[in-house]
Design a protein around this motif. Structure first.
Motif, PDB file in Angstrom:
ATOM      1  N   GLY A 117      13.950   0.593  38.661  1.00  0.00           N
ATOM      2  CA  GLY A 117      14.688   0.581  37.415  1.00  0.00           C
ATOM      3  C   GLY A 117      14.199   1.632  36.457  1.00  0.00           C
ATOM      4  N   SER A 118      14.962   1.834  35.417  1.00  0.00           N
ATOM      5  CA  SER A 118      14.613   2.875  34.457  1.00  0.00           C
ATOM      6  C   SER A 118      13.685   2.337  33.390  1.00  0.00           C
ATOM      7  N   ASP A 119      12.970   3.217  32.740  1.00  0.00           N
ATOM      8  CA  ASP A 119      12.156   2.822  31.606  1.00  0.00           C
ATOM      9  C   ASP A 119      12.860   3.271  30.335  1.00  0.00           C
ATOM     10  N   PRO A 120      12.368   2.876  29.147  1.00  0.00           N
ATOM     11  CA  PRO A 120      13.067   3.200  27.906  1.00  0.00           C
ATOM     12  C   PRO A 120      13.236   4.681  27.666  1.00  0.00           C
ATOM     13  N   GLU A 121      12.432   5.538  28.313  1.00  0.00           N
ATOM     14  CA  GLU A 121      12.538   6.966  28.082  1.00  0.00           C
ATOM     15  C   GLU A 121      13.642   7.592  28.923  1.00  0.00           C
ATOM     16  N   LEU A 137      12.567  -6.823  30.718  1.00  0.00           N
ATOM     17  CA  LEU A 137      13.994  -6.672  31.015  1.00  0.00           C
ATOM     18  C   LEU A 137      14.265  -5.423  31.845  1.00  0.00           C
ATOM     19  N   LEU A 138      13.404  -4.428  31.697  1.00  0.00           N
ATOM     20  CA  LEU A 138      13.614  -3.151  32.385  1.00  0.00           C
ATOM     21  C   LEU A 138      12.704  -3.007  33.600  1.00  0.00           C
ATOM     22  N   MET A 145      18.850  -4.552  35.313  1.00  0.00           N
ATOM     23  CA  MET A 145      18.558  -5.256  34.080  1.00  0.00           C
ATOM     24  C   MET A 145      19.437  -6.494  33.943  1.00  0.00           C
ATOM     25  N   GLY A 146      20.722  -6.372  34.284  1.00  0.00           N
ATOM     26  CA  GLY A 146      21.630  -7.511  34.178  1.00  0.00           C
ATOM     27  C   GLY A 146      21.198  -8.673  35.051  1.00  0.00           C
ATOM     28  N   ARG A 147      20.787  -8.384  36.295  1.00  0.00           N
ATOM     29  CA  ARG A 147      20.328  -9.461  37.179  1.00  0.00           C
ATOM     30  C   ARG A 147      19.039 -10.092  36.650  1.00  0.00           C
ATOM     31  N   ARG A 148      18.196  -9.291  36.041  1.00  0.00           N
ATOM     32  CA  ARG A 148      16.951  -9.836  35.494  1.00  0.00           C
ATOM     33  C   ARG A 148      17.254 -10.751  34.299  1.00  0.00           C
ATOM     34  N   ILE A 149      18.182 -10.363  33.440  1.00  0.00           N
ATOM     35  CA  ILE A 149      18.560 -11.215  32.304  1.00  0.00           C
ATOM     36  C   ILE A 149      19.119 -12.545  32.802  1.00  0.00           C
TER      37      ILE A 149
END
Length: 515
Positions: free
Chosen positions: A19-23, A89-90, A31-35
């Motif tokens: 997954g991506s990080d905030p940068e 989340l990420l 992220m959706g599956r994790r939420i």
């Protein structure tokens, strides 16, 4: 030194891409599956979470299904409501095996391959059984694998060759990591100087834990076969080969020492072949000894490829290749190498001295015709096949001095040549040659357009039947190792699995030195 397997690996448990990080851009599917996972772990419904973050359930559903990217403020609210950090989340790892399967299937269905099949989209929900998810993801993976096997077309191969040659040029064809690996192996068996004997090669194999077996039934599509289960390397008993048997064995060991995994593309396959060829040459012509030899020859202004060949008991081609590895980094000499068939077609080539090789639109030079006035073509007409042929050639890119000789193999007669710009010829034996030619290629009037007198006499009155080059029209053989019959290899290994260890080679007639 890394143990590995060169057979196609068994399917591993599949994981989604990181997954991506905030940068960077957000991986909305992951992220959706994790939420969703975190929401259910807290026993919350979509309405409950929506009330906590100030949005409606339908909007949260879009986020959880990876169809909408939440803004930073919403991500902060979700993290607070779920009692986790934004980093959670990420996160790169899926929260569960099922989530990993859902993510992979979702990505697959959004990709161009699935779209090209014209199939309906499978709705991914909690009611979709896990075994169905497994099957769908497995089918997609197998389809991609089969298509990747078939993708190695001639154009893809030429493109991979072009990219590899560009990388070699950027590094001056010098790879310190392979030099170091080879030196460590030589140090481990106490080899310090002189040609690499059969006895030392057997010591190297034994040190790495392999027994050598010479057999009469080696699979026809291979030069060697390594059995990692029983730690054996199988080589042919036949002395009739275009390849130095020592190099074949050392290349097989190179895959093990360099930790190669099963190649995933034709480009990776080529890269591994270059690496093992380099590794074998660095063992046969160790860097320190070879550089010292070349520096003495340079000081005497007597560099000659045949001297390198004789000093280290290798083939002329191996000596020429090894010169290209060391000439620029250790002697300050830019250079180029060619292996050209008697038909004028380039089989192998390398350059970092500005010489202009013919190339196709992909940048590949293999299969292209060399100017008939270059040394690598002129040498075929020279009566003296014992001595090296030296020539100056004036080209649009400058004047080059080249030394060449011919060698015959099962594929026909080939020329092998090393060349340098005029400014560096002073270091080489043969610089006093009177042979000189002029090339205007790529100007078609140089050597590709027939002279006017011949054209006026015969144009319209000749109908040659060209020799078919069917290999140029066909896709490359499929598989991780193009051209290798895996069924034949596995059957061979099965047949020899019960062999004893009597094949360990230390005899003086097993691994001959060939030139």
């Amino acid at each position: 030194m890394t143990n590995t397997t060169w057979n196609r690996p068994a399917p591993a448990s599949r994981k989604p891409a990181a997954g991506s990080d905030p940068e960077r851009s957000v991986d909305v599917i992951s992220m959706g599956r994790r939420i969703r996972h975190l929401r259910k772990a807290k026993g919350m419904t979509l309405d409950d979470l929506g009330a906590a973050v100030g949005t409606v359930a339908s909007q949260l559903s879009l986020i959880e299904n990876g169809k909408r990217e939440p803004k930073l403020g919403m991500m902060q609210s979700l993290a607070a409501a779920l009692d986790v950090s934004i980093d959670s989340l990420l996160g790169a790892e899926p929260p569960s095996r099922r989530a990993a399967l859902e993510i992979e299937l979702e990505r697959a269905q959004r990709g161009p391959l699935y779209a090209s099949l014209g199939l309906p989209t499978v709705r991914i929900s909690s009611r979709l059984p896990t075994d169905v998810l497994e099957s769908l993801v497995g089918l997609q993976s197998e389809l991609e694998r089969r298509l990747n096997e078939q993708v190695a077309t001639p154009e893809e191969a030429r493109r991979a060759n072009g990219e590899l040659r560009k990388m070699m040029r950027e590094r001056d064809n010098y790879f310190p990591e392979y030099e170091e690996a080879a030196q460590q192996v030589l140090d481990s068996v106490g080899h310090t100087s002189g040609p690499l004997s059969q006895h030392v090669i057997a010591d190297i194999a034994a040190h790495l834990g392999f027994a050598l077996h010479h057999v009469a039934d080696l699979p026809h599509s291979t030069r060697s076969v390594t059995d990692l289960k029983n730690r054996r390397i199988y080589l042919t008993q036949s002395q009739r080969s275009d390849h130095d048997p020592r190099s074949v064995l050392l290349q097989a060991l190179g895959h093990y020492v360099l930790g190669h995994q099963t190649p995933r593309s034709y480009g990776e396959f080529l890269g591994q072949r270059v690496a093992t060829n380099y590794f074998a040459a660095a063992l046969l012509l160790p860097q320190n000894a070879t550089v010292e030899f070349l520096q003495r020859a340079k000081a005497a202004k007597e560099i000659a490829v045949e001297d390198i060949r004789d000093a280290f008991a290798v083939s002329y081609e191996t000596a020429a290749h090894r010169f290209t590895n060391l000439a620029t980094r250790h002697l300050g000499i830019p250079t180029h190498f060619q292996k050209v068939h008697e038909s004028g077609i380039v089989y192998k080539a390398y350059e970092n001295d500005g010489v202009t090789f013919p190339a196709d639109h992909t940048g590949a030079i293999e299969g292209q015709p060399i100017c008939r006035y270059w040394t690598s073509r002129e040498v075929f007409a020279v009566p003296d096949k014992f001595s090296a042929f030296n020539q100056y050639t004036d080209t649009p890119a400058g004047t080059y001095w080249c030394t060449a000789r011919t060698e015959r193999s099962s594929g026909g007669l080939f020329s092998l040549s090393i060349g340098v710009p005029y400014a560096h010829v002073k270091w080489f034996r043969g610089r006093d040659t009177a042979a000189r030619s002029k090339s205007r290629c790529p100007d078609p009037d140089c050597c590709r357009t027939p002279p006017g007198e011949l054209a006026s006499e015969w144009s319209g009155f000749a109908w040659p039947s060209a020799r078919a080059h069917s290999h140029l029209l066909a896709a490359l053989p499929p598989g991780a190792f193009p051209g290798v019959d895996e069924t034949e290899v596995y059957s061979f290994l099965q047949a020899h699995a019960g062999d004893g260890h009597g094949g360990l080679t230390r005899g003086t007639d097993q691994i001959p030195v060939s030139r």
